[in-house]
Scaffold this active site. Structure first.
Site, short mmCIF file in Angstrom:
data_model
loop_
_atom_site.label_atom_id
_atom_site.label_comp_id
_atom_site.label_asym_id
_atom_site.label_seq_id
_atom_site.Cartn_x
_atom_site.Cartn_y
_atom_site.Cartn_z
N CYS A 1 80.46 71.39 58.01
CA CYS A 1 79.31 71.06 57.17
C CYS A 1 78.37 72.23 56.95
O CYS A 1 77.50 72.17 56.08
CB CYS A 1 78.52 69.91 57.80
SG CYS A 1 77.81 70.30 59.42
N GLN A 2 78.52 73.31 57.70
CA GLN A 2 77.55 74.41 57.62
C GLN A 2 77.37 74.96 56.21
O GLN A 2 76.25 75.33 55.83
CB GLN A 2 77.94 75.53 58.58
CG GLN A 2 77.85 75.18 60.05
CD GLN A 2 79.18 74.65 60.58
OE1 GLN A 2 80.01 74.18 59.81
NE2 GLN A 2 79.38 74.74 61.88
#
Length: 261
Positions: free
Chosen positions: A72-73
């Site tokens: 998700c970064q």
């Protein structure tokens, strides 16, 4: 049912599958510390490390549900928001795994920020990629607080089913959504985890209380355990959420239309 997980972390999806009574047949996780946690709880599952170097074709037709919280970064509001330019943009690798394994169901997870990234381009791309691979997709925006967790933690969930398997899908989307969003205050979730979440670490130090991670892992000092567990929790799914999704999948897979009413 057989379940496999990608980007498995400390096993949030795997724990939900275990609650379902499913077989966790494999997991794939790059972080060495998380792999030790996974091996501790699911020693009989096939373990993979780098998804980029893994050929999943041996599992073709042998997995009912494939899950994955692809990193998700690149889309998190807490990060640099590099999106597809981030080397951690690994959705293409998950898509490759889906094509190689051809599971009946795919459950993908990412941060809320994915929905609005670049005008929703990546959000739409994930769905169109799955559709091109032969799946019908239904996305959800679900928070952890929806299962009574003491934090909001909104996440986008992609639930996809392989087309052509004889299940009525379009007409059941509304019923499926109702099932997923229906709380189970007296169900198995509250029996397997404290319903009041009183032991969950919500204040510093976050490793306080019984957080469930195995401190007895050989070679893990308290300092490294604390640091790694904090990072792992930051990336983990709250397993009660995929548990609700898995419950809906199993009911639909078994043709139990009455369970949606």
């Amino acid at each position: 049912m057989n379940h496999g997980s990608l980007f498995s972390g400390i096993g949030g999806f795997d724990l939900a599958a275990q609650w379902m009574g499913w077989a966790n047949v494999f997991h794939c996780e790059f972080n060495p510390w998380c792999r030790r946690v996974l091996h501790h709880y699911w020693p009989n599952a096939k373990a993979y490390a780098d998804i980029k170097e893994t050929d999943f074709t041996s599992w073709r037709g042998a997995v009912d549900v494939l899950s994955g919280g692809f990193p998700c970064q690149p889309y998190s509001t807490a990060g640099k928001r590099l999106g597809k330019e981030d080397d951690r943009h690994l959705w293409p690798e998950m898509l490759r795994a889906v094509r190689e394994i051809a599971p009946s169901w795919v459950v993908g997870e990412n941060v809320r920020g994915l929905v609005g990234w670049n005008g929703g381009l990546v959000f739409d791309e994930v769905q169109s990629d799955l559709e091109a691979a032969g799946y019908e997709v239904l996305p959800f925006l679900l928070p952890a607080v929806g299962v009574d967790a003491p934090h909001r933690r909104y996440r986008i969930w992609f639930v996809a089913h392989a087309s052509g398997e004889g299940l009525p899908r379009r007409e059941q989307h509304a019923a499926f959504e109702q099932r997923v969003n229906q709380p189970e205050p007296h169900g198995p979730v509250t029996q397997l985890h404290p319903g009041d979440w009183s032991s969950w670490p919500t204040e510093s130090p976050v490793c306080g209380g019984d957080d469930g991670l195995p401190r007895e892992l050989d070679g893990a000092t308290f300092s490294s355990w604390r640091n790694e567990s904090i990072k792992a929790y930051g990336n983990a799914v709250v397993p009660q959420v995929p548990y609700i999704i898995f419950k809906a999948i199993e009911a639909l897979q078994g043709g139990c239309q009455e369970n949606f009413i």
